[in-house]
Write an enzyme that holds these catalytic residues in place. Structure first.
Site, PDB file in Angstrom:
ATOM      1  N   PRO A  11       0.788  -1.230   0.000  1.00 45.36           N
ATOM      2  CA  PRO A  11       0.000   0.000   0.000  1.00 45.36           C
ATOM      3  C   PRO A  11       0.825   1.287   0.000  1.00 45.36           C
ATOM      4  CG  PRO A  11      -0.133  -1.113   2.125  1.00 45.36           C
ATOM      5  CD  PRO A  11       0.523  -2.060   1.171  1.00 45.36           C
ATOM      6  N   ASN A  12       0.300   2.244  -0.726  1.00 48.24           N
ATOM      7  CA  ASN A  12       0.834   3.610  -0.825  1.00 48.24           C
ATOM      8  C   ASN A  12       2.083   3.731  -1.698  1.00 48.24           C
ATOM      9  OD1 ASN A  12      -1.164   4.794   1.004  1.00 48.24           O
ATOM     10  ND2 ASN A  12      -0.115   3.612   2.579  1.00 48.24           N
ATOM     11  N   ARG A  19       5.083  10.930  -2.427  1.00 45.76           N
ATOM     12  CA  ARG A  19       4.875  10.611  -1.023  1.00 45.76           C
ATOM     13  C   ARG A  19       6.165  10.798  -0.222  1.00 45.76           C
ATOM     14  NH1 ARG A  19       4.774   4.449   1.196  1.00 45.76           N
ATOM     15  NH2 ARG A  19       4.137   4.943   3.305  1.00 45.76           N
ATOM     16  N   TYR A  24      11.347   8.666   0.976  1.00 43.78           N
ATOM     17  CA  TYR A  24      11.303   7.637  -0.068  1.00 43.78           C
ATOM     18  C   TYR A  24      11.936   8.060  -1.401  1.00 43.78           C
ATOM     19  CZ  TYR A  24       8.093   5.476   3.233  1.00 43.78           C
ATOM     20  OH  TYR A  24       7.552   4.915   4.363  1.00 43.78           O
ATOM     21  N   ASN A  75       8.060  -5.716  -1.326  1.00 45.90           N
ATOM     22  CA  ASN A  75       8.033  -4.585  -0.405  1.00 45.90           C
ATOM     23  C   ASN A  75       6.596  -4.523   0.109  1.00 45.90           C
ATOM     24  OD1 ASN A  75       7.950  -2.261   1.026  1.00 45.90           O
ATOM     25  ND2 ASN A  75       9.013  -0.997  -0.511  1.00 45.90           N
ATOM     26  N   ALA A  78       3.322  -1.001   4.602  1.00 47.57           N
ATOM     27  CA  ALA A  78       2.805  -1.032   5.984  1.00 47.57           C
ATOM     28  C   ALA A  78       2.350  -2.429   6.401  1.00 47.57           C
ATOM     29  CB  ALA A  78       1.668  -0.033   6.136  1.00 47.57           C
ATOM     30  N   GLU A  99      12.807  -9.592   1.036  1.00 51.57           N
ATOM     31  CA  GLU A  99      11.987  -8.465   1.519  1.00 51.57           C
ATOM     32  C   GLU A  99      12.787  -7.185   1.319  1.00 51.57           C
ATOM     33  OE1 GLU A  99      11.117  -9.002   5.675  1.00 51.57           O
ATOM     34  OE2 GLU A  99      10.483  -6.912   5.949  1.00 51.57           O
ATOM     35  N   HIS A 101      12.813  -2.806   1.728  1.00 49.86           N
ATOM     36  CA  HIS A 101      12.249  -1.524   2.161  1.00 49.86           C
ATOM     37  C   HIS A 101      13.148  -0.422   1.632  1.00 49.86           C
ATOM     38  CE1 HIS A 101       9.486  -3.647   4.671  1.00 49.86           C
ATOM     39  NE2 HIS A 101      10.504  -4.399   5.063  1.00 49.86           N
ATOM     40  N   ARG A 108      13.660   4.354  12.041  1.00 60.74           N
ATOM     41  CA  ARG A 108      12.395   5.098  12.104  1.00 60.74           C
ATOM     42  C   ARG A 108      11.597   4.716  13.362  1.00 60.74           C
ATOM     43  NH1 ARG A 108       9.576   4.736   6.428  1.00 60.74           N
ATOM     44  NH2 ARG A 108       8.359   6.410   7.390  1.00 60.74           N
TER      45      ARG A 108
HETATM   46  C1  DQA Z   1       8.446   0.848   3.508  1.00 57.97           C
HETATM   47  C2  DQA Z   1       8.585   1.042   5.014  1.00 57.97           C
HETATM   48  C3  DQA Z   1       7.259   0.799   5.718  1.00 57.97           C
HETATM   49  O1  DQA Z   1       7.416   0.977   7.124  1.00 57.97           O
HETATM   50  C4  DQA Z   1       6.224   1.778   5.224  1.00 57.97           C
HETATM   51  O2  DQA Z   1       4.970   1.506   5.823  1.00 57.97           O
HETATM   52  C5  DQA Z   1       6.126   1.828   3.752  1.00 57.97           C
HETATM   53  C6  DQA Z   1       7.325   1.698   2.934  1.00 57.97           C
HETATM   54  C7  DQA Z   1       9.739   1.220   2.741  1.00 57.97           C
HETATM   55  O3  DQA Z   1       9.831   0.851   1.574  1.00 57.97           O
HETATM   56  O4  DQA Z   1      10.620   1.876   3.299  1.00 57.97           O
HETATM   57  O5  DQA Z   1       5.042   2.079   3.209  1.00 57.97           O
HETATM   58  O6  DQA Z   1       8.178  -0.529   3.252  1.00 57.97           O
END
Ligand code: DQA
Length: 149
Positions: A11-12, A19, A24, A75, A78, A99, A101, A108
């Site tokens: 998501p997002n 964003r 990011y 990825n 959240a 995985e 990020h 964080r």
């Molecule tokens: C994320 C890190 C997560 O904590 C966050 O909720 C994201 C992006 C990252 O790519 O750094 O949406 O996965």
């Protein structure tokens, strides 16, 4: 083994570039997909690249990957920190899982320090920016090649 790799985004991540760019970066998901496709060609991998804001869609893609793919780069965004369902789905997948990020989640908020997905992942990449996707693909290709050897 299949040279097909699923690159799954939670998501997002469709809003990358707009964003919180201080966290990011300025690259969009389309930029990441383009770079992944270019590298996949060099590594002789076939890619399915997906993003969803819906947990069930990510789970359905993992189920699809079970039947066809030799690796998953994910990825979970959240859902990393909340989803036992994604962990359970990944536990049904027998090939390499990486995985990734974009940000360094450990630097964080505390709620980002725990990942359900890490309980299954063969490797975790965090804090390398969008370059992390390339590193993840290289690792999946390496794991595929060494297993196949
Ligand atoms: C994320 C890190 C997560 O904590 C966050 O909720 C994201 C992006 C990252 O790519 O750094 O949406 O996965």
């Amino acid at each position: 083994m299949s040279r097909l790799v699923y690159v799954l985004n939670g998501p997002n991540l469709n809003l990358l570039g707009k964003r919180q760019p201080h966290i990011y970066g300025h690259e969009t998901l389309a930029d990441i997909e383009r770079d992944c496709r270019a590298l996949a060609e060099d590594l002789n991998l076939e890619l399915r690249f997906h993003q969803s804001n819906r947990e069930y869609e990510l789970i359905d893609w993992i189920h699809e990957a079970r039947e066809t793919a030799g690796g998953i780069v994910i990825n979970p965004a959240a859902f990393t920190h909340t989803s036992v369902a994604i962990l359970d789905a990944l536990n049904t997948f027998d090939a390499p899982v990486i995985e990734i990020h974009i940000s360094n989640v450990h630097k964080r908020e505390e709620f980002r320090h725990h990942s359900f997905v890490s309980g299954r992942a063969d490797g975790v990449i965090a804090g390398f920016g969008t370059q992390g996707y390339q590193l993840a693909l290289r690792r999946v290709a390496f794991l595929m090649d060494t297993k196949a050897a």
